[in-house]
Scaffold this motif. Structure first.
Motif, PDB file in Angstrom:
ATOM      1  N   ARG A   1       0.841  -1.207   0.000  1.00  0.00           N
ATOM      2  CA  ARG A   1       0.000   0.000   0.000  1.00  0.00           C
ATOM      3  C   ARG A   1       0.871   1.249   0.000  1.00  0.00           C
ATOM      4  O   ARG A   1       0.636   2.195  -0.746  1.00  0.00           O
ATOM      5  CB  ARG A   1      -0.924  -0.005   1.215  1.00  0.00           C
TER       6      ARG A   1
ATOM      7  N   ARG B   1       0.634  -2.600  -8.358  1.00  0.00           N
ATOM      8  CA  ARG B   1      -0.781  -2.950  -8.211  1.00  0.00           C
ATOM      9  C   ARG B   1      -0.998  -4.466  -8.286  1.00  0.00           C
ATOM     10  O   ARG B   1      -1.696  -5.041  -7.449  1.00  0.00           O
ATOM     11  CB  ARG B   1      -1.632  -2.245  -9.260  1.00  0.00           C
TER      12      ARG B   1
ATOM     13  N   GLN C   1       2.753   6.723  -6.898  1.00  0.00           N
ATOM     14  CA  GLN C   1       1.803   7.717  -7.415  1.00  0.00           C
ATOM     15  C   GLN C   1       2.331   9.138  -7.189  1.00  0.00           C
ATOM     16  O   GLN C   1       2.189  10.006  -8.055  1.00  0.00           O
ATOM     17  CB  GLN C   1       0.418   7.555  -6.773  1.00  0.00           C
TER      18      GLN C   1
ATOM     19  N   SER D   1       0.389  -6.083  -5.198  1.00  0.00           N
ATOM     20  CA  SER D   1      -0.492  -5.765  -4.069  1.00  0.00           C
ATOM     21  C   SER D   1      -1.729  -6.643  -4.077  1.00  0.00           C
ATOM     22  O   SER D   1      -2.146  -7.157  -3.028  1.00  0.00           O
ATOM     23  CB  SER D   1      -0.933  -4.293  -4.126  1.00  0.00           C
ATOM     24  N   GLU D   2      -2.317  -6.808  -5.242  1.00  0.00           N
ATOM     25  CA  GLU D   2      -3.513  -7.643  -5.358  1.00  0.00           C
ATOM     26  C   GLU D   2      -3.208  -9.091  -4.992  1.00  0.00           C
ATOM     27  O   GLU D   2      -4.006  -9.742  -4.316  1.00  0.00           O
ATOM     28  CB  GLU D   2      -4.086  -7.557  -6.772  1.00  0.00           C
TER      29      GLU D   2
ATOM     30  N   GLN E   1       2.486   1.802  -3.345  1.00  0.00           N
ATOM     31  CA  GLN E   1       1.536   2.355  -4.317  1.00  0.00           C
ATOM     32  C   GLN E   1       1.436   3.869  -4.160  1.00  0.00           C
ATOM     33  O   GLN E   1       1.475   4.610  -5.144  1.00  0.00           O
ATOM     34  CB  GLN E   1       0.148   1.738  -4.135  1.00  0.00           C
TER      35      GLN E   1
ATOM     36  N   ALA F   1       3.979   1.408 -11.370  1.00  0.00           N
ATOM     37  CA  ALA F   1       2.699   1.495 -10.651  1.00  0.00           C
ATOM     38  C   ALA F   1       1.807   0.304 -10.978  1.00  0.00           C
ATOM     39  O   ALA F   1       1.160  -0.263 -10.086  1.00  0.00           O
ATOM     40  CB  ALA F   1       1.989   2.810 -10.990  1.00  0.00           C
ATOM     41  N   ARG F   2       1.773  -0.095 -12.236  1.00  0.00           N
ATOM     42  CA  ARG F   2       0.979  -1.272 -12.611  1.00  0.00           C
ATOM     43  C   ARG F   2       1.546  -2.529 -11.960  1.00  0.00           C
ATOM     44  O   ARG F   2       0.805  -3.398 -11.492  1.00  0.00           O
ATOM     45  CB  ARG F   2       0.925  -1.429 -14.134  1.00  0.00           C
TER      46      ARG F   2
END
Length: 124
Positions: free
Chosen positions: A55, A111, A62, A114-115, A58, A107-108
C-alpha cells in the motif's frame, strides 16, 4: 481460488517470484522495499505486513508520477530562466517523459503484486 493457478500479468515484476511459489512473498517484500525511501524500509509494520508495505509503495509511486509530470509540464517555461541551453532543456524534457512512462509501468507492477498479496491475506 488458489494463487498457484493465478495467471501472471505482463506487468508482474521479474524480481518477484510467482505467487504460490516458495518464498514469493519475501521476494515481493524485497522488491517493494526498493521502491520506497530507505527510512521506511525497516519499519516493523512494513516488515511484518507485506500488504501494508505494498500500500505504501503504491502511494509512493503515485507521488513520484505526480512529481515527474509536474517537472515535465513546467520544464519548457522554467528551465530557460535557469540559463540552461536549449539542448539540455530538450534532453531534460525527454528524460521526464521517459520517467513518467517508467513510473506508470512500476505502478501497474505494484498494483498486481499488491492484489496478489491481499488475495493471500499475507502477514508475517
Amino acid at each position: 481460488m488458489p494463487l498457484t493457478s493465478t495467471r501472471i500479468s505482463h506487468d508482474w515484476p521479474c524480481q518477484v517470484k510467482t505467487p504460490g511459489s516458495y518464498d514469493w512473498e519475501r521476494s515481493a517484500a524485497k522488491w517493494l522495499r526498493e521502491l520506497i525511501p530507505a527510512r521506511y524500509s525497516s519499519y516493523p509494520a512494513f516488515l511484518r505486513h507485506p500488504v501494508l508495505l505494498a500500500r505504501h509503495a503504491q502511494i509512493q509511486v503515485q507521488q513520484e508520477i505526480r512529481v515527474a509530470r509536474t517537472a515535465l509540464q513546467t520544464a519548457r517555461a522554467e528551465l530557460p530562466m535557469l540559463g540552461l541551453p536549449e539542448a539540455v532543456i530538450e534532453h531534460t524534457i525527454k528524460m521526464y517523459a521517459a520517467e513518467v512512462l517508467q513510473l506508470q509501468h512500476i505502478a501497474r507492477s505494484v498494483r498486481v503484486v499488491s492484489e496478489a498479496l491481499a488475495g493471500r491475506g499475507t502477514s508475517r
